[in-house]
Design a protein around this motif. Structure first.
Motif, short mmCIF file in Angstrom:
data_model
loop_
_atom_site.label_atom_id
_atom_site.label_comp_id
_atom_site.label_asym_id
_atom_site.label_seq_id
_atom_site.Cartn_x
_atom_site.Cartn_y
_atom_site.Cartn_z
N LEU A 100 40.36 55.07 78.81
CA LEU A 100 41.57 55.49 78.68
C LEU A 100 43.25 54.19 79.22
CD1 LEU A 100 40.72 59.07 79.71
CD2 LEU A 100 41.94 57.84 77.41
N HIS A 101 42.32 53.36 79.63
CA HIS A 101 43.47 52.56 80.64
C HIS A 101 43.91 51.13 80.11
CE1 HIS A 101 43.67 54.71 84.39
NE2 HIS A 101 41.73 55.06 84.32
N THR A 102 43.17 50.84 79.26
CA THR A 102 42.93 49.54 78.00
C THR A 102 42.87 49.49 76.81
OG1 THR A 102 40.41 49.44 77.78
CG2 THR A 102 41.34 47.85 79.77
N GLY A 103 42.45 50.95 76.38
CA GLY A 103 42.87 51.24 74.82
C GLY A 103 41.44 50.66 73.91
N GLU A 104 40.30 49.99 74.76
CA GLU A 104 39.66 49.71 74.04
C GLU A 104 38.41 50.64 73.42
OE1 GLU A 104 35.62 46.21 74.50
OE2 GLU A 104 37.07 47.32 76.74
N ARG A 105 38.64 50.33 71.63
CA ARG A 105 37.37 52.21 71.68
C ARG A 105 36.07 51.40 71.10
NH1 ARG A 105 39.96 56.17 69.59
NH2 ARG A 105 38.52 56.32 67.76
N LYS A 106 35.35 51.64 70.79
CA LYS A 106 33.73 51.35 70.52
C LYS A 106 33.00 51.85 70.24
CE LYS A 106 32.97 47.51 73.93
NZ LYS A 106 32.57 46.65 75.41
N LEU A 107 32.66 52.00 69.04
CA LEU A 107 31.34 52.73 68.54
C LEU A 107 29.59 52.54 69.23
CD1 LEU A 107 30.56 54.55 65.83
CD2 LEU A 107 29.83 52.27 65.08
N CYS A 108 29.76 54.18 69.42
CA CYS A 108 28.85 53.86 70.42
C CYS A 108 27.28 54.37 70.29
CB CYS A 108 29.20 54.92 72.33
SG CYS A 108 30.55 53.69 72.86
N THR A 109 27.28 55.65 69.50
CA THR A 109 26.64 56.13 69.15
C THR A 109 26.64 56.93 66.98
OG1 THR A 109 26.16 57.36 70.94
CG2 THR A 109 24.52 58.26 69.27
N ARG A 110 26.29 57.32 66.47
CA ARG A 110 26.74 57.01 65.72
C ARG A 110 24.73 58.12 64.78
NH1 ARG A 110 27.05 52.87 61.58
NH2 ARG A 110 29.18 53.32 61.54
N GLY A 111 24.91 58.94 63.80
CA GLY A 111 23.71 60.08 63.26
C GLY A 111 24.12 60.84 62.66
N HIS A 112 23.54 61.69 61.13
CA HIS A 112 23.43 62.56 60.78
C HIS A 112 22.61 63.63 60.37
CE1 HIS A 112 23.98 58.45 58.61
NE2 HIS A 112 24.86 58.43 57.24
N PHE A 113 23.35 64.61 60.29
CA PHE A 113 22.50 65.94 60.35
C PHE A 113 23.04 66.41 58.98
CE2 PHE A 113 23.79 64.85 64.59
CZ PHE A 113 23.46 65.48 65.69
N VAL A 114 21.92 67.95 59.22
CA VAL A 114 21.98 68.20 57.66
C VAL A 114 22.29 69.49 57.82
CG1 VAL A 114 20.44 69.22 55.53
CG2 VAL A 114 20.68 66.61 56.34
N MET A 115 23.37 69.77 57.35
CA MET A 115 23.35 71.44 58.02
C MET A 115 23.08 72.00 56.15
SD MET A 115 24.59 70.58 61.02
CE MET A 115 25.08 71.90 61.03
N ILE A 116 22.71 73.66 56.81
CA ILE A 116 23.08 74.48 55.28
C ILE A 116 23.81 75.63 55.85
CG2 ILE A 116 21.22 76.50 54.28
CD1 ILE A 116 20.08 73.41 54.10
#
Length: 137
Positions: A100-116
């Motif tokens: 929040l101070h620098t504005g730097e953004r990084k993708l940290c986690t990714r996954g897939h979910f199957v919903m019914i």
């Protein structure tokens, strides 16, 4: 009375959280269980919003924890419908940390979910097809 044009169901949801000390492990980084809870919530909201039905989690597929997320960072959780079956929806979920101070953004986690999607009797029910401009090959 005027006719309402067809509306394409929304396929994405975004949530924001701040990582507090009670969300972290002994290393001061986001506890994996908390990350999974936020991801499952985003998958739920994306699928329920898209289908306009009650939904349940059927499966979570490979969740990759690429980078740690530290206390004090904002986490944007993005859930996107990427595939639709008869009653199932595959939701890709990403956790993006932002300083929040620098504005730097990084993708940290990714996954897939199957919903019914479920009907009023809690049985699987059909969902709308994914619009052609969103559906993959």
């Amino acid at each position: 009375m005027t006719a309402t044009p067809d509306i394409v169901p929304p396929t994405e949801v975004r949530m924001a959280e701040i990582v507090f000390p009670n969300h972290t492990n002994h290393m001061g980084t986001l506890f994996g269980g908390q990350a999974l809870a936020w991801m499952d919530k985003a998958a739920f909201l994306a699928a329920a919003r898209y289908s306009r039905r009650a939904v349940v989690t059927a499966r979570s597929d490979q969740v990759d924890f690429k980078l740690p997320i530290s206390v004090g960072q904002m986490v944007e959780t993005v859930g996107r419908i990427v595939e639709v079956g008869r009653s199932s929806m595959k939701v890709e979920v990403e956790l993006i940390a932002e300083d929040l101070h620098t504005g730097e953004r990084k993708l940290c986690t990714r996954g897939h979910f199957v919903m019914i999607a479920l009907d009023e009797n809690h049985h699987p029910t059909a969902v709308p097809a994914l619009p052609a401009d969103i559906a993959g090959p």
